[in-house]
Design an enzyme around this catalytic site. Structure first.
Site, PDB file in Angstrom:
ATOM      1  N   HIS A   6      36.969  75.999  65.378  1.00 18.57           N
ATOM      2  CA  HIS A   6      38.081  76.722  65.695  1.00 18.57           C
ATOM      3  C   HIS A   6      38.498  76.457  67.314  1.00 18.57           C
ATOM      4  O   HIS A   6      37.985  77.405  68.000  1.00 18.57           O
ATOM      5  CB  HIS A   6      37.967  78.282  65.456  1.00 18.57           C
ATOM      6  CG  HIS A   6      39.366  79.119  65.418  1.00 18.57           C
ATOM      7  ND1 HIS A   6      39.623  79.887  64.845  1.00 18.57           N
ATOM      8  CD2 HIS A   6      40.397  78.809  66.186  1.00 18.57           C
ATOM      9  CE1 HIS A   6      40.793  80.544  64.938  1.00 18.57           C
ATOM     10  NE2 HIS A   6      41.190  79.873  65.961  1.00 18.57           N
ATOM     11  N   HIS A   8      41.368  74.675  70.010  1.00 20.12           N
ATOM     12  CA  HIS A   8      42.681  74.302  70.056  1.00 20.12           C
ATOM     13  C   HIS A   8      42.786  73.327  71.298  1.00 20.12           C
ATOM     14  O   HIS A   8      42.043  73.561  72.101  1.00 20.12           O
ATOM     15  CB  HIS A   8      43.819  75.527  70.116  1.00 20.12           C
ATOM     16  CG  HIS A   8      43.649  76.521  69.055  1.00 20.12           C
ATOM     17  ND1 HIS A   8      43.798  75.950  67.860  1.00 20.12           N
ATOM     18  CD2 HIS A   8      43.504  77.854  69.132  1.00 20.12           C
ATOM     19  CE1 HIS A   8      43.829  77.173  67.179  1.00 20.12           C
ATOM     20  NE2 HIS A   8      43.353  78.455  67.734  1.00 20.12           N
ATOM     21  N   ARG A  74      47.704  74.364  69.659  1.00 14.57           N
ATOM     22  CA  ARG A  74      47.744  75.578  70.242  1.00 14.57           C
ATOM     23  C   ARG A  74      48.638  76.529  69.307  1.00 14.57           C
ATOM     24  O   ARG A  74      49.710  76.323  69.374  1.00 14.57           O
ATOM     25  CB  ARG A  74      47.976  75.624  71.537  1.00 14.57           C
ATOM     26  CG  ARG A  74      47.720  77.001  72.269  1.00 14.57           C
ATOM     27  CD  ARG A  74      46.417  77.767  72.604  1.00 14.57           C
ATOM     28  NE  ARG A  74      45.362  76.742  73.314  1.00 14.57           N
ATOM     29  CZ  ARG A  74      44.161  77.226  73.370  1.00 14.57           C
ATOM     30  NH1 ARG A  74      43.807  78.601  72.906  1.00 14.57           N
ATOM     31  NH2 ARG A  74      43.058  76.281  73.957  1.00 14.57           N
ATOM     32  N   HIS A 181      45.988  79.508  59.587  1.00 20.04           N
ATOM     33  CA  HIS A 181      46.131  80.247  60.792  1.00 20.04           C
ATOM     34  C   HIS A 181      47.595  80.337  61.228  1.00 20.04           C
ATOM     35  O   HIS A 181      48.124  79.240  61.356  1.00 20.04           O
ATOM     36  CB  HIS A 181      45.412  79.141  61.975  1.00 20.04           C
ATOM     37  CG  HIS A 181      45.201  79.897  63.377  1.00 20.04           C
ATOM     38  ND1 HIS A 181      46.086  80.294  64.016  1.00 20.04           N
ATOM     39  CD2 HIS A 181      43.917  79.769  64.185  1.00 20.04           C
ATOM     40  CE1 HIS A 181      45.617  80.947  65.420  1.00 20.04           C
ATOM     41  NE2 HIS A 181      44.211  80.396  65.229  1.00 20.04           N
ATOM     42  N   HIS A 226      39.757  83.613  61.810  1.00 17.96           N
ATOM     43  CA  HIS A 226      39.646  85.097  62.322  1.00 17.96           C
ATOM     44  C   HIS A 226      38.852  85.844  61.339  1.00 17.96           C
ATOM     45  O   HIS A 226      39.382  87.179  61.117  1.00 17.96           O
ATOM     46  CB  HIS A 226      41.113  85.644  62.868  1.00 17.96           C
ATOM     47  CG  HIS A 226      41.905  84.559  63.647  1.00 17.96           C
ATOM     48  ND1 HIS A 226      42.934  84.109  63.365  1.00 17.96           N
ATOM     49  CD2 HIS A 226      41.490  84.503  64.870  1.00 17.96           C
ATOM     50  CE1 HIS A 226      43.512  83.454  64.046  1.00 17.96           C
ATOM     51  NE2 HIS A 226      42.668  83.616  65.374  1.00 17.96           N
ATOM     52  N   GLU A 286      37.529  79.732  68.651  1.00 15.96           N
ATOM     53  CA  GLU A 286      38.957  79.691  69.600  1.00 15.96           C
ATOM     54  C   GLU A 286      38.596  79.930  70.888  1.00 15.96           C
ATOM     55  O   GLU A 286      39.515  80.306  71.780  1.00 15.96           O
ATOM     56  CB  GLU A 286      39.572  81.100  69.037  1.00 15.96           C
ATOM     57  CG  GLU A 286      41.466  81.125  69.263  1.00 15.96           C
ATOM     58  CD  GLU A 286      41.982  82.480  68.946  1.00 15.96           C
ATOM     59  OE1 GLU A 286      41.710  82.712  67.722  1.00 15.96           O
ATOM     60  OE2 GLU A 286      42.416  83.092  69.715  1.00 15.96           O
TER      61      GLU A 286
END
Lengths: 334, 334
Positions: A6, A8, A74, A181, A226, A286
């Site tokens: 995860h 970006h 993103r 996502h 998440h 993330e």
């Protein structure tokens, strides 16, 4: 070894300056992408960023010992609901190109995960050429799917709806996972993205498990970002109706999906692992992103999720290896 | 002693048959409530119900050792978004009357929690006479607030919005808690109520904690149903921005709210208690309701939450007493 599924992209400001232009002229000045040099792209990963605690993308990865990170767009920048659709298409293509160039510049650190031009003004079939291009030509290993391409402006067909079938068919054919996502949310009475991620991912899991998708596409590989939104915490609400209806038990259905660990408390990660099983869970941070802030109580980054996993005493060595890299290697064929 | 703050009334079928009529004639045949006898109301609590595992409301309470239950309207029946508003008003009044009569029939077992006629076609001030009637005339101990009176059809002003201030003012004046609990959801692409509860309660917490409500109304008492929706599980997402902005730490803000334990897995209840603190948590079951199904693996009802709490070894006796009744006695002045 740590694989973070995860991540970006970091990108030169020129990418987003171009996006601002697209949003202003709506394509009237043309759609030609900006000229970004390799040096600019390289720099984006080495430059300290105020939003990420004044350190760089690589500082974060190195500090956390991340060996390989999957880079996707993103999400809050994706603007799937903007019009006309051609600006969504142009921006998505260029974001994927920058991801591809990032992977080429740092082939030992990154793999690409594509965004798609998910404009609801386009038939879903028109999202698929970009999927095929990124997977077959650029070597991307997966795709990020926004379950709410309207970004809050309308109610999208839920992921169990037949609307999505052409996409699932293509994913099975290409044999790559979809990472669910969400992206932005344009309603002033709602949070603009971070909570919206959780909300729409929650609806996504609910819908998938109450549909025939996983029966009709048994080979489909889906990862919910998440930690599955609200579902693992609220799973008890869904167990009774599963028993009542005589359907496949809910936990069994839930465990056909995969989940990332992108949660910033140990309690939440433990609950996730116990609920969906370690074998369905993939390490994801993330990072750098929402959690890239030093926790004043611990002195560590909130998104140093590897430290939270380290502290989970009941994981066996095999489970730990599966969670931190093995499951990802298998699912994404890394 | 066990006090369950999350119960919904059982009612004679005549109440819902009347509702079906209201929805058909939209008030054209008048709004006069049906004649329900005390015997019918009494029976509703003693009659086995197929939706609740073929046993009765009292079977559930007795089996779980619940001494006192707070009774609120059955949320998914509330129809706040139906038109004209006068049918919402008429139905809400009658539901509250049936709750009141239930309390009168079983004064040792029940206390009333009111619904309000939350039609968005009415100014919010017009919801308040029913609040005052139920609290001051009928002796209700709290009120249930639906954060999404549009039931999914439009985006409501979030709970932090000034729209809600007249309600908060009245609640502070009357000194009764609001239980935040969503109602139905009319969008075919969304789940009709159970998941919608979680979603809108999640948005409610987010909005309250990012607003001035708890500063402007320091005496306001708010209980979030279903363990706070997604928030305790996802709390890590909100900690970093709390630090970044220099605002009151997120957990400190979160702990100004109260939460019920209406979650049907021990892992989730433990996560709730550790995240928000036992002192902010109140025992609640929604029993009989969503969880009223025997778990084939344990032989117990899914909503036998007291058994899950029993199994939490780290609770002290004082904490256990606070959770099971003390916090509720204090907050609701029982």
């Amino acid at each position: 070894m740590i694989i973070d599924i995860h991540g970006h992209l970091s990108a030169p400001e020129g990418l987003y300056a171009w996006k601002a232009g697209l949003l202003s002229h709506r394509g009237a000045h043309g759609l030609r992408a900006p000229s970004l040099s390799d040096d600019q792209i390289r720099e984006a990963y080495f430059t300290p960023n105020a939003s990420f605690g004044d350190v760089s993308h690589f500082d974060h990865l190195d500090g956390a010992g991340v060996d390989l990170q999957l880079l996707s767009p993103r999400p809050y920048q994706m603007m799937h609901s903007e019009r006309p659709a051609k600006i969504v298409e142009a921006f998505t293509t260029e974001v994927n190109n920058v991801i591809h160039r990032s992977v080429q510049l740092f082939p030992d650190r990154f793999r690409g995960v594509a965004g798609l031009p998910q404009s609801m003004d386009l038939p879903i079939e028109q999202w698929l050429p970009e999927l095929r291009r990124t997977i077959t030509e650029l070597g991307f290993v997966g795709v990020m799917i926004n379950p709410d391409p309207y970004e809050g402006l309308e109610t999208p067909p839920a992921l169990g709806d037949k609307f999505w079938y052409p996409l699932w068919e293509a994913l099975v054919e290409l044999d790559v996972p979809a990472i669910i996502h969400s992206a932005g949310c344009r309603l002033p009475a709602r949070e603009p993205y971070s909570l919206h991620f959780i909300q729409e991912e929650t609806v996504g899991v609910w819908s998938l498990l109450n549909s025939d998708v996983l029966k009709d596409f048994p080979e489909l590989k889906i990862v919910i970002s998440h930690g599955g939104g609200a579902i693992p915490y609220q799973v008890g609400r869904f167990l009774p109706s599963g028993v009542r209806s005589g359907a496949t038990p809910y936990l069994e259905r839930l465990r056909k999906l995969h989940f990332d660990t992108c949660l910033y408390t140990q309690d939440a990660i433990e609950l996730l692992l116990r609920t969906v099983g370690v074998e369905q869970s993939l390490f994801g941070t993330e990072k750098p992103g929402t959690g890239s802030q030093i926790n004043p109580e611990t002195g560590h980054w909130f998104d140093d999720i590897h430290l939270l996993v380290d502290d989970i005493a009941w994981l066996t060595d095999d489970q730990r290896a599966a969670l931190m890299h093995g499951n990802a290697q298998k699912l994404f064929k890394l």
